[in-house]
Design a protein around this motif. Structure first.
Motif, PDB file in Angstrom:
ATOM      1  N   VAL A  52      12.052  59.437  51.620  1.00  0.00           N
ATOM      2  CA  VAL A  52      13.389  58.887  51.787  1.00  0.00           C
ATOM      3  C   VAL A  52      13.300  57.655  52.679  1.00  0.00           C
ATOM      4  CG1 VAL A  52      15.698  59.337  52.695  1.00  0.00           C
ATOM      5  CG2 VAL A  52      14.483  61.139  51.503  1.00  0.00           C
ATOM      6  N   ASP A  53      13.907  56.584  52.218  1.00  0.00           N
ATOM      7  CA  ASP A  53      13.981  55.342  52.979  1.00  0.00           C
ATOM      8  C   ASP A  53      15.219  55.422  53.878  1.00  0.00           C
ATOM      9  OD1 ASP A  53      13.748  52.676  53.834  1.00  0.00           O
ATOM     10  OD2 ASP A  53      14.869  51.934  52.105  1.00  0.00           O
ATOM     11  N   VAL A  54      15.026  55.451  55.187  1.00  0.00           N
ATOM     12  CA  VAL A  54      16.137  55.563  56.138  1.00  0.00           C
ATOM     13  C   VAL A  54      16.449  54.184  56.702  1.00  0.00           C
ATOM     14  CG1 VAL A  54      16.966  56.620  58.269  1.00  0.00           C
ATOM     15  CG2 VAL A  54      15.469  57.913  56.740  1.00  0.00           C
ATOM     16  N   ARG A  55      17.717  53.821  56.627  1.00  0.00           N
ATOM     17  CA  ARG A  55      18.158  52.530  57.167  1.00  0.00           C
ATOM     18  C   ARG A  55      19.307  52.750  58.137  1.00  0.00           C
ATOM     19  NH1 ARG A  55      17.514  48.134  52.424  1.00  0.00           N
ATOM     20  NH2 ARG A  55      15.549  48.973  51.655  1.00  0.00           N
ATOM     21  N   PHE A  56      19.298  51.938  59.170  1.00  0.00           N
ATOM     22  CA  PHE A  56      20.376  51.966  60.155  1.00  0.00           C
ATOM     23  C   PHE A  56      21.084  50.628  60.116  1.00  0.00           C
ATOM     24  CE2 PHE A  56      17.299  55.039  61.668  1.00  0.00           C
ATOM     25  CZ  PHE A  56      18.100  56.095  62.051  1.00  0.00           C
ATOM     26  N   GLU A  57      22.398  50.658  59.982  1.00  0.00           N
ATOM     27  CA  GLU A  57      23.222  49.461  60.037  1.00  0.00           C
ATOM     28  C   GLU A  57      24.211  49.677  61.179  1.00  0.00           C
ATOM     29  OE1 GLU A  57      24.928  48.884  56.155  1.00  0.00           O
ATOM     30  OE2 GLU A  57      22.960  48.695  55.209  1.00  0.00           O
ATOM     31  N   LEU A  72      25.347  65.885  58.105  1.00  0.00           N
ATOM     32  CA  LEU A  72      25.520  64.894  57.041  1.00  0.00           C
ATOM     33  C   LEU A  72      24.168  64.416  56.503  1.00  0.00           C
ATOM     34  CD1 LEU A  72      28.444  62.847  58.596  1.00  0.00           C
ATOM     35  CD2 LEU A  72      28.557  64.288  56.541  1.00  0.00           C
ATOM     36  N   VAL A  73      23.213  64.180  57.399  1.00  0.00           N
ATOM     37  CA  VAL A  73      21.887  63.733  56.983  1.00  0.00           C
ATOM     38  C   VAL A  73      21.185  64.827  56.173  1.00  0.00           C
ATOM     39  CG1 VAL A  73      19.587  63.129  57.852  1.00  0.00           C
ATOM     40  CG2 VAL A  73      21.619  62.028  58.806  1.00  0.00           C
ATOM     41  N   THR A  74      21.293  66.062  56.606  1.00  0.00           N
ATOM     42  CA  THR A  74      20.685  67.180  55.876  1.00  0.00           C
ATOM     43  C   THR A  74      21.283  67.300  54.482  1.00  0.00           C
ATOM     44  OG1 THR A  74      20.221  68.375  57.912  1.00  0.00           O
ATOM     45  CG2 THR A  74      20.291  69.677  55.889  1.00  0.00           C
ATOM     46  N   ASN A  75      22.606  67.208  54.384  1.00  0.00           N
ATOM     47  CA  ASN A  75      23.267  67.294  53.077  1.00  0.00           C
ATOM     48  C   ASN A  75      22.840  66.144  52.173  1.00  0.00           C
ATOM     49  OD1 ASN A  75      24.584  69.575  53.938  1.00  0.00           O
ATOM     50  ND2 ASN A  75      26.522  68.541  54.352  1.00  0.00           N
ATOM     51  N   ASP A  93      19.320  66.762  50.950  1.00  0.00           N
ATOM     52  CA  ASP A  93      19.316  67.817  49.933  1.00  0.00           C
ATOM     53  C   ASP A  93      19.804  67.293  48.586  1.00  0.00           C
ATOM     54  OD1 ASP A  93      18.356  69.629  51.759  1.00  0.00           O
ATOM     55  OD2 ASP A  93      20.296  70.606  52.108  1.00  0.00           O
ATOM     56  N   ALA A  94      20.702  66.315  48.605  1.00  0.00           N
ATOM     57  CA  ALA A  94      21.261  65.767  47.368  1.00  0.00           C
ATOM     58  C   ALA A  94      20.399  64.658  46.771  1.00  0.00           C
ATOM     59  CB  ALA A  94      22.672  65.231  47.637  1.00  0.00           C
ATOM     60  N   ALA A  95      19.411  64.189  47.513  1.00  0.00           N
ATOM     61  CA  ALA A  95      18.556  63.098  47.026  1.00  0.00           C
ATOM     62  C   ALA A  95      17.667  63.594  45.890  1.00  0.00           C
ATOM     63  CB  ALA A  95      17.689  62.558  48.168  1.00  0.00           C
ATOM     64  N   GLY A 125      14.903  58.526  47.955  1.00  0.00           N
ATOM     65  CA  GLY A 125      16.124  57.744  47.847  1.00  0.00           C
ATOM     66  C   GLY A 125      16.317  56.971  49.134  1.00  0.00           C
ATOM     67  N   ARG A 126      17.503  56.457  49.318  1.00  0.00           N
ATOM     68  CA  ARG A 126      17.826  55.700  50.525  1.00  0.00           C
ATOM     69  C   ARG A 126      18.925  56.431  51.282  1.00  0.00           C
ATOM     70  NH1 ARG A 126      19.553  50.045  49.295  1.00  0.00           N
ATOM     71  NH2 ARG A 126      17.314  49.769  49.082  1.00  0.00           N
ATOM     72  N   LEU A 127      18.741  56.559  52.585  1.00  0.00           N
ATOM     73  CA  LEU A 127      19.733  57.141  53.483  1.00  0.00           C
ATOM     74  C   LEU A 127      20.131  56.054  54.467  1.00  0.00           C
ATOM     75  CD1 LEU A 127      21.192  59.700  54.604  1.00  0.00           C
ATOM     76  CD2 LEU A 127      19.257  59.920  56.145  1.00  0.00           C
ATOM     77  N   THR A 128      21.416  55.726  54.486  1.00  0.00           N
ATOM     78  CA  THR A 128      21.903  54.685  55.386  1.00  0.00           C
ATOM     79  C   THR A 128      22.876  55.306  56.382  1.00  0.00           C
ATOM     80  OG1 THR A 128      21.719  53.039  53.624  1.00  0.00           O
ATOM     81  CG2 THR A 128      23.069  52.446  55.521  1.00  0.00           C
ATOM     82  N   ILE A 129      22.643  55.033  57.658  1.00  0.00           N
ATOM     83  CA  ILE A 129      23.552  55.453  58.726  1.00  0.00           C
ATOM     84  C   ILE A 129      24.157  54.179  59.297  1.00  0.00           C
ATOM     85  CG2 ILE A 129      23.774  56.628  60.951  1.00  0.00           C
ATOM     86  CD1 ILE A 129      21.324  58.298  60.098  1.00  0.00           C
ATOM     87  N   ARG A 130      25.491  54.103  59.260  1.00  0.00           N
ATOM     88  CA  ARG A 130      26.174  52.876  59.645  1.00  0.00           C
ATOM     89  C   ARG A 130      27.240  53.189  60.684  1.00  0.00           C
ATOM     90  NH1 ARG A 130      30.329  49.137  57.091  1.00  0.00           N
ATOM     91  NH2 ARG A 130      31.145  50.939  55.998  1.00  0.00           N
ATOM     92  N   THR A 131      27.406  52.280  61.634  1.00  0.00           N
ATOM     93  CA  THR A 131      28.492  52.391  62.609  1.00  0.00           C
ATOM     94  C   THR A 131      29.329  51.122  62.539  1.00  0.00           C
ATOM     95  OG1 THR A 131      27.220  51.366  64.395  1.00  0.00           O
ATOM     96  CG2 THR A 131      27.114  53.777  64.218  1.00  0.00           C
ATOM     97  N   GLY A 132      30.561  51.230  62.997  1.00  0.00           N
ATOM     98  CA  GLY A 132      31.427  50.061  63.010  1.00  0.00           C
ATOM     99  C   GLY A 132      32.775  50.373  63.607  1.00  0.00           C
TER     100      GLY A 132
END
Length: 77
Positions: free
Chosen positions: A1-6, A28-31, A34-36, A41-48
């Motif tokens: 899994v490709d993990v990206r932080f924005e 949320l990351v675990t779910n 599991d769905a990947a 796949g790509r997992l993106t964690i974003r804040t704003g």
């Protein structure tokens, strides 16, 4: 899994229970993992920042609603 932080550097410091935020993000990351697909796949964690208008405020189960105004968010995609 490709993990990206924005992570938006303008997101202000926020008062929250650190343990609850960690647990929510971990769930949320675990779910998402599991769905990947098996190939990854790509997992993106974003804040704003966001602003909720009165019409955008969700109704809580107890009948109260969220107060309109500025908020910060954490998004897991």
């Amino acid at each position: 899994v490709d993990v990206r932080f924005e992570l938006d550097p303008s997101t202000p410091t926020t008062l929250a229970d650190a343990a609850q935020v960690r647990q929510a993000v971990a769930n949320l990351v675990t779910n998402a993992a599991d769905a990947a697909p098996p190939t990854g796949g790509r997992l993106t964690i974003r804040t704003g920042r966001t602003v909720l208008a009165a019409g955008d405020c969700p109704q809580n189960p107890d009948g109260s609603s969220t107060t309109p105004g500025p908020y910060v968010f954490v998004e897991v995609h």
